[in-house]
Write an enzyme that holds these catalytic residues in place. Structure first.
Site, PDB file in Angstrom:
ATOM      1  CE  LYS A   4      -4.085  -2.060   0.272  1.00 21.43           C
ATOM      2  NZ  LYS A   4      -5.086  -1.950  -0.801  1.00 21.43           N
ATOM      3  CB  SER A  63       0.137  -8.061  -0.945  1.00 22.97           C
ATOM      4  OG  SER A  63      -0.740  -8.800  -0.117  1.00 22.97           O
ATOM      5  CD  GLU A 117      -9.844   3.847   0.584  1.00 21.61           C
ATOM      6  OE1 GLU A 117      -9.755   5.074   0.405  1.00 21.61           O
ATOM      7  OE2 GLU A 117      -9.118   3.016   0.009  1.00 21.61           O
TER       8      GLU A 117
HETATM    9  C1  LIG Z   1      -1.463  -6.900   2.701  1.00 19.54           C
HETATM   10  C2  LIG Z   1      -2.600  -6.612   1.824  1.00 19.54           C
HETATM   11  N1  LIG Z   1      -2.742  -7.299   0.679  1.00 19.54           N
HETATM   12  C3  LIG Z   1      -3.767  -7.083  -0.153  1.00 19.54           C
HETATM   13  C4  LIG Z   1      -4.750  -6.164   0.142  1.00 19.54           C
HETATM   14  C5  LIG Z   1      -5.905  -6.030  -0.802  1.00 19.54           C
HETATM   15  O1  LIG Z   1      -5.934  -4.869  -1.539  1.00 19.54           O
HETATM   16  P1  LIG Z   1      -5.586  -4.873  -3.066  1.00 19.54           P
HETATM   17  O2  LIG Z   1      -6.478  -5.874  -3.730  1.00 19.54           O
HETATM   18  O3  LIG Z   1      -5.907  -3.479  -3.492  1.00 19.54           O
HETATM   19  O4  LIG Z   1      -4.169  -5.203  -3.240  1.00 19.54           O
HETATM   20  C6  LIG Z   1      -4.658  -5.421   1.310  1.00 19.54           C
HETATM   21  C7  LIG Z   1      -5.683  -4.417   1.638  1.00 19.54           C
HETATM   22  O5  LIG Z   1      -5.820  -3.888   2.678  1.00 19.54           O
HETATM   23  C8  LIG Z   1      -3.550  -5.652   2.174  1.00 19.54           C
HETATM   24  O6  LIG Z   1      -3.419  -4.979   3.322  1.00 19.54           O
END
Ligand SMILES: Cc1ncc(COP(=O)(O)O)c(C=O)c1O
Lengths: 257, 415
Positions: free
Chosen positions: B104, B392, B126
């Site tokens: 993020k 992620s 948000e």
């Molecule tokens: C670690 C992590 N991965 C994935 C996501 C999912 O969001 P996005 O689909 O936009 O990557 C989030 C959302 O809060 C997150 O904190």
């Protein structure tokens, strides 16, 4: 664009010809109760020239807490666009006020753009207000509605740049919905010199009547606005009157009489 | 607003980089469905993006922050134990090692820099899992911008560690008790805030969703993930991966990982959505599996909704994936067949999370663990392949949930 004989414009001009601002009244369909929807609508229509019938939506991003609460309750009570149309078809007597549907786009898409205009016309609807459908995205909706004689009402706001304001006003049908202030519905607003100047700019650009809405709740506001607009739109305040079980017609009358 | 069915054409345009088009469309998807009050603000944002985003001075500023403050490039970690267990060669792109613990931050610092150039007086954001909220709070602190974060009341509870981090970083956290009290309601509230001050406030949207130009802007800022990973794979593994996998909520980490690989025809791409407790209405957040096209939060995309166009309540064990919509570009990637989307259930996800902890000594976020489920499933069907997984974010924020569901010695372990 010959819009002056459209039923919405005609209804507004009826009031202005009589020397008073037209009243455009909003209620969330089926709130506070499904049983009293038709009764409330007819009572409101005795005082208002135009009635906006709100279709509840789960994510009303332009609305404040009152309409959010009303929408949620109406959804829990099972209110749908189908139900609204069938109630309107069974409405007796037919109201003198012009009727509009106010709905976010998604419930209309789910109903189907192919059958929406026909169903709306059959229900006695004269037009639509779709708060999340800007002019640039209305390429499919506008002609579909207009094929059945239905109007898509355009909003303008105090932050609409001058050139865009002109374009939107020239293309407007029925009336121009001049949002009084930035923000969501229901928020109280003071009609400042700046607001008045903005409304006069809208009026100068528009070829159809101009109605001001968002945050209008009191006689004082209406008095201040009435020589600068053709009508005022009352939403959250009226929904709160209905919620408290008070007389909607008496409230609407108190705004100008 | 009908789905185009000319798939080969769509794919060709996709590979050619034709999306989004001038109207912010990805094929039929995307666009800009917002109240009139926001149209001028989006016009200004769009011209700001066009002017600054790829300009040399902005890129230099962004790259310096990504290197010195975010800690990029993030590592590409071989995962030999997972590899043995899955019968594959597994590589992890470590977004959990980025500052604040998730991808993020790539988007948050980029948009905050842009907001400053555009003269914003304050930032609203948000957050679902709290990762975007923390990233926004941190980026705003770094740049000296006031920051307000809207967060659903349910998420405040399940992602408690992140709430205090945001406050410590100077943000105002506003609990959202309207609507479904999760990410979707938080976006509704952030939009309501923005609509009240469209001139002075900058909306720092945290995923590849929303009205044009957000899906594009977020993709461009997150593509650093895929660009780095692609280069690292070529250097470290000597070849491109056979499969790239990422979890999909709104779709920002996934689009950032996928975008640089979309033109590599030999690379298969897999997005994994939240399958929650299963297929029932309201039991999952698997938009592409169970949704239909519709409009939410300013764009036309796939959407979990009922027959009347009312947005469906969703469920996922992971707050960050608990969202009924998905970015418009994913709807196109799905429709064109270029990316395959599956879902992983809460139970599979907890299992994959535990496996990664034990095998590699890495605690992934519950969101990221969805990608591991999909990757493992694919590995078992396609033995001996090279797999790149987007890790992620880190799972520390999930401890309240994990203590309840996974930690064996926890006294208050439920059901
Ligand atoms: C670690 C992590 N991965 C994935 C996501 C999912 O969001 P996005 O689909 O936009 O990557 C989030 C959302 O809060 C997150 O904190």
């Amino acid at each position: 664009m010959s819009t002056s004989n459209n039923p919405i414009t005609t209804a507004i001009r009826r009031a202005t010809a009589a020397g008073r601002p037209a009243l455009v009244a909003y209620l969330t369909a089926g709130f506070p109760s499904r049983q009293h929807f038709r009764e409330h609508l007819l009572a409101i229509a005795t005082e208002a020239e135009v009635v906006e019938i709100g279709v509840p939506f789960t994510d009303p991003m332009a609305d404040g807490v009152t309409i959010q609460r009303a929408s949620r309750a109406a959804l829990e009570a099972g209110v749908t666009l189908e139900w609204i149309f069938s109630e309107l078809e069974n409405l007796q007597p037919k109201p003198a006020a012009a009727l509009l549907i106010m709905s976010y786009l998604n419930p209309l898409l789910a109903f189907g753009l192919e059958r929406l205009p026909e169903a709306a016309a059959r229900a006695g609807i004269s037009g639509f207000i779709v708060p999340d459908l800007p002019n640039e995205e209305s390429g499919e909706m506008r002609p579909a509605l207009s094929a059945k004689g239905l109007t898509l009402v355009q909003m303008v706001t105090p932050v609409t740049p001058e050139a865009r304001l002109k374009t939107l006003c020239v293309a407007a049908e029925g009336f121009v919905y001049a949002v009084t202030s930035t923000g969501i519905t229901g928020k109280n607003f003071g009609a400042t010199e700046e607001t008045i100047a903005y409304l006069e700019r809208v009026r100068a650009a528009a070829t159809v009547p101009v109605c001001a809405g968002f945050g209008i709740r009191s006689r004082e506001q209406v008095d201040r606005l009435k020589s600068h607009v053709d009508g005022v739109i009352v939403g959250s305040a009226l929904v709160e009157v209905l919620e408290r079980g008070e007389d909607p017609a008496a409230f609407l009358k108190s705004l100008w009489a | 607003m009908s789905l185009s069915s000319n798939k080969p054409d769509m794919l060709k345009q996709l590979l050619h980089g034709d999306y989004p088009d001038a109207r912010g469309r990805y094929g039929a998807f995307g666009g800009r469905y917002v109240p009139e009050t926001l149209v001028p603000a989006l016009d200004r944002l769009e011209s700001g993006v066009r002017r600054h985003l790829h300009a040399d001075d902005f890129q230099a500023e962004l790259m310096a922050e990504l290197r010195d403050w975010v800690g990029r490039p993030t590592a590409l970690t071989p995962a030999p134990t997972l590899g043995r267990r899955w019968g594959a060669q597994v590589w992890l792109k470590r977004e959990d090692l980025a500052h604040t613990g998730a991808h993020k931050i790539n988007n948050a610092i980029g948009q905050a820099l842009l907001a400053r150039r555009l003269g914003a007086r304050r930032i609203v954001a948000e957050t679902g899992a709290g990762q975007h909220g923390v990233a926004s709070a941190a980026a705003c602190a770094r740049l000296g911008l006031p920051c307000t974060v809207y967060m659903g009341a349910i998420d405040i509870e399940r992602q408690a560690p992140n709430v205090d981090r945001m406050k410590l970083l100077g943000a105002t956290v506003v609990p959202v008790t309207s609507g479904d009290r999760t990410l979707r309601a938080a976006i509704d509230e952030a939009l309501r805030d923005w609509v009240s001050d469209p001139d002075g406030t900058y909306y720092l949207l945290g995923s590849a969703v929303g009205p044009h130009p957000y899906p594009y802007l977020v993709r461009e800022l997150q593509s650093v993930i895929g660009r780095e990973a692609r280069t690292q794979m070529l250097e470290r593994a000597g070849a491109l991966p056979d499969l790239v996998a990422a979890c999909v909520g709104g779709g920002s980490n996934a689009i950032g990982m996928f975008h640089p690989f979309v033109a590599d025809a030999a690379v298969q791409i897999l997005g994994v959505e939240a399958g929650g407790r299963g297929a029932g209405l309201g039991e999952n957040s698997a938009t592409l599996s169970y949704g239909r096209p519709g409009v939410l939060h300013g764009s036309y995309s796939m959407l979990l909704q009922d027959a009347h166009g009312q947005v469906q309540e969703t469920h996922s064990v992971s707050a960050g994936l608990d969202y009924p919509g998905i970015g418009p570009e994913h709807s196109l990637l799905h429709d064109s067949g270029r990316v395959r989307y599956e879902s992983a259930t809460d139970e599979e996800v907890l299992d994959a999370l535990a496996e990664c902890c034990a095998a590699e000594g890495i605690l992934p976020a519950l969101e990221s663990a969805h990608a591991f489920v999909g990757a493992r499933r694919w590995a078992q069907a396609n033995p001996g392949k090279r797999i790149l997984v987007c890790l992620s974010g880190r799972g520390d924020k999930d401890m309240p949930t994990l203590q309840r569901l996974l930690v064996p010695s926890s006294p208050e372990r439920a059901t």
